[in-house]
Design a protein around this motif. Structure first.
Motif, PDB file in Angstrom:
ATOM      1  N   VAL A   1      50.282  84.284  52.366  1.00  0.00           N
ATOM      2  CA  VAL A   1      51.192  83.414  52.505  1.00  0.00           C
ATOM      3  C   VAL A   1      51.011  82.035  51.975  1.00  0.00           C
ATOM      4  N   GLY A   2      51.860  81.073  51.574  1.00  0.00           N
ATOM      5  CA  GLY A   2      51.499  79.671  51.337  1.00  0.00           C
ATOM      6  C   GLY A   2      51.303  79.521  49.752  1.00  0.00           C
ATOM      7  N   ASN A   3      50.685  78.466  49.420  1.00  0.00           N
ATOM      8  CA  ASN A   3      50.438  78.013  48.214  1.00  0.00           C
ATOM      9  C   ASN A   3      49.313  78.735  47.356  1.00  0.00           C
ATOM     10  N   GLU A   4      49.670  79.629  46.550  1.00  0.00           N
ATOM     11  CA  GLU A   4      48.469  80.397  46.056  1.00  0.00           C
ATOM     12  C   GLU A   4      47.524  79.727  45.014  1.00  0.00           C
ATOM     13  N   SER A   5      48.065  78.438  44.664  1.00  0.00           N
ATOM     14  CA  SER A   5      47.071  77.721  44.135  1.00  0.00           C
ATOM     15  C   SER A   5      45.709  77.224  44.802  1.00  0.00           C
ATOM     16  N   LEU A   6      45.778  77.351  46.241  1.00  0.00           N
ATOM     17  CA  LEU A   6      44.786  77.221  47.079  1.00  0.00           C
ATOM     18  C   LEU A   6      43.665  78.329  47.515  1.00  0.00           C
ATOM     19  N   ARG A   7      44.180  79.463  46.885  1.00  0.00           N
ATOM     20  CA  ARG A   7      43.545  80.741  47.018  1.00  0.00           C
ATOM     21  C   ARG A   7      42.248  80.877  46.765  1.00  0.00           C
ATOM     22  N   HIS A   8      41.870  80.368  45.611  1.00  0.00           N
ATOM     23  CA  HIS A   8      40.385  80.316  45.113  1.00  0.00           C
ATOM     24  C   HIS A   8      39.876  78.684  44.862  1.00  0.00           C
ATOM     25  N   LEU A   9      40.448  77.842  45.606  1.00  0.00           N
ATOM     26  CA  LEU A   9      40.104  76.459  45.327  1.00  0.00           C
ATOM     27  C   LEU A   9      39.170  76.166  46.296  1.00  0.00           C
ATOM     28  N   THR A  10      38.069  75.582  45.688  1.00  0.00           N
ATOM     29  CA  THR A  10      36.905  75.134  46.514  1.00  0.00           C
ATOM     30  C   THR A  10      37.020  73.729  47.051  1.00  0.00           C
ATOM     31  N   ARG A  11      36.209  73.002  47.637  1.00  0.00           N
ATOM     32  CA  ARG A  11      36.124  71.733  47.824  1.00  0.00           C
ATOM     33  C   ARG A  11      35.716  71.032  46.755  1.00  0.00           C
TER      34      ARG A  11
ATOM     35  N   ILE B   1      52.212  61.712  53.234  1.00  0.00           N
ATOM     36  CA  ILE B   1      51.062  62.775  53.315  1.00  0.00           C
ATOM     37  C   ILE B   1      51.850  64.054  52.828  1.00  0.00           C
ATOM     38  N   TRP B   2      51.072  64.555  51.942  1.00  0.00           N
ATOM     39  CA  TRP B   2      51.521  65.981  51.476  1.00  0.00           C
ATOM     40  C   TRP B   2      50.426  67.021  52.018  1.00  0.00           C
ATOM     41  N   LYS B   3      50.971  68.057  52.604  1.00  0.00           N
ATOM     42  CA  LYS B   3      50.240  69.079  53.193  1.00  0.00           C
ATOM     43  C   LYS B   3      50.475  70.329  52.322  1.00  0.00           C
ATOM     44  N   TYR B   4      49.436  71.066  51.943  1.00  0.00           N
ATOM     45  CA  TYR B   4      49.429  72.447  51.172  1.00  0.00           C
ATOM     46  C   TYR B   4      48.396  73.486  52.399  1.00  0.00           C
ATOM     47  N   ARG B   5      48.949  74.591  52.229  1.00  0.00           N
ATOM     48  CA  ARG B   5      48.468  75.640  53.237  1.00  0.00           C
ATOM     49  C   ARG B   5      48.568  77.059  52.674  1.00  0.00           C
ATOM     50  N   HIS B   6      47.418  77.625  52.845  1.00  0.00           N
ATOM     51  CA  HIS B   6      47.332  79.120  52.188  1.00  0.00           C
ATOM     52  C   HIS B   6      46.795  80.019  53.488  1.00  0.00           C
ATOM     53  N   VAL B   7      47.241  81.097  53.740  1.00  0.00           N
ATOM     54  CA  VAL B   7      46.561  82.212  54.752  1.00  0.00           C
ATOM     55  C   VAL B   7      46.572  83.290  54.105  1.00  0.00           C
ATOM     56  N   ARG B   8      45.384  83.876  54.213  1.00  0.00           N
ATOM     57  CA  ARG B   8      45.265  85.259  53.656  1.00  0.00           C
ATOM     58  C   ARG B   8      44.719  86.261  54.752  1.00  0.00           C
TER      59      ARG B   8
ATOM     60  N   LYS C   1      43.355  78.027  54.524  1.00  0.00           N
ATOM     61  CA  LYS C   1      42.940  76.761  53.832  1.00  0.00           C
ATOM     62  C   LYS C   1      43.930  75.845  54.082  1.00  0.00           C
ATOM     63  N   GLU C   2      43.873  74.558  54.336  1.00  0.00           N
ATOM     64  CA  GLU C   2      44.705  73.500  54.384  1.00  0.00           C
ATOM     65  C   GLU C   2      44.130  72.449  53.558  1.00  0.00           C
TER      66      GLU C   2
ATOM     67  N   THR D   1      41.482  65.566  52.299  1.00  0.00           N
ATOM     68  CA  THR D   1      40.803  66.401  53.068  1.00  0.00           C
ATOM     69  C   THR D   1      41.106  67.760  52.750  1.00  0.00           C
ATOM     70  N   MET D   2      40.202  68.640  52.938  1.00  0.00           N
ATOM     71  CA  MET D   2      40.211  70.154  52.805  1.00  0.00           C
ATOM     72  C   MET D   2      39.553  71.025  53.836  1.00  0.00           C
ATOM     73  N   ILE D   3      40.125  71.771  54.847  1.00  0.00           N
ATOM     74  CA  ILE D   3      39.538  72.613  55.400  1.00  0.00           C
ATOM     75  C   ILE D   3      39.767  73.957  55.093  1.00  0.00           C
ATOM     76  N   GLU D   4      38.651  74.812  55.557  1.00  0.00           N
ATOM     77  CA  GLU D   4      38.715  76.311  55.416  1.00  0.00           C
ATOM     78  C   GLU D   4      38.394  77.020  56.566  1.00  0.00           C
ATOM     79  N   VAL D   5      39.333  77.782  57.181  1.00  0.00           N
ATOM     80  CA  VAL D   5      38.744  78.433  58.565  1.00  0.00           C
ATOM     81  C   VAL D   5      38.991  79.973  58.650  1.00  0.00           C
ATOM     82  N   GLU D   6      37.695  80.627  58.523  1.00  0.00           N
ATOM     83  CA  GLU D   6      37.814  82.252  58.757  1.00  0.00           C
ATOM     84  C   GLU D   6      37.721  82.502  60.375  1.00  0.00           C
TER      85      GLU D   6
END
Length: 129
Positions: A19-29, A65-72, A96-97, A112-117
């Motif tokens: 759920v969320g912005n699919e463009s973040l799915r494979h995006l890395t820092r 401030i623009w915020k993007y989020r993707h949760v898998r 990913k946020e 900034t970008m964070i990824e939490v597993e």
């Protein structure tokens, strides 16, 4: 034999959802760093690269401030094994946020970008722990 069959079926149909912005799915820092340049990247550049933000906020000083989020989520194999799923099941969750800060002129000031597993455990055994 039934357990092996159940394991095979579980691996074959193990579900995942996002759920969320699919463009973040494979995006890395590193990939994000390659697309953005502070002081030069505009809001329109970001919109082209990432799409519309999930949320937009403003600071007291008027910066945007623009915020993007993707949760898998990925279901665990034990979810598909009869009886075992009642005792211990769950999901692996990757979040990913990305937060981008724009100045009053609409130029990227900082990001900034964070990824939490994480892991979500359910079932009778984990519910009581």
């Amino acid at each position: 034999m039934h357990v092996i069959l159940a394991l095979g079926l579980g691996l074959g149909v193990s579900g995942c959802a996002s759920v969320g912005n699919e463009s973040l799915r494979h995006l890395t820092r590193e990939g994000l760093d390659g697309q953005l340049e502070t002081g030069k990247t505009t809001k329109e550049d970001v919109r082209v690269a990432l799409g519309d933000p999930n949320t937009t906020d403003f600071t007291d000083s008027g910066n945007e401030i623009w915020k993007y989020r993707h949760v898998r989520t990925q279901a665990k194999v034990e979810n598909f094994i009869p009886v075992v799923d009642l005792l211990a099941s769950g999901q692996d969750v990757t979040t990913k946020e990305v937060a981008l800060f724009f100045d009053r002129d609409g130029l990227l000031k900082n990001y900034t970008m964070i990824e939490v597993e994480d892991e979500v455990r359910t079932g009778l055994i984990t519910a009581n722990m």
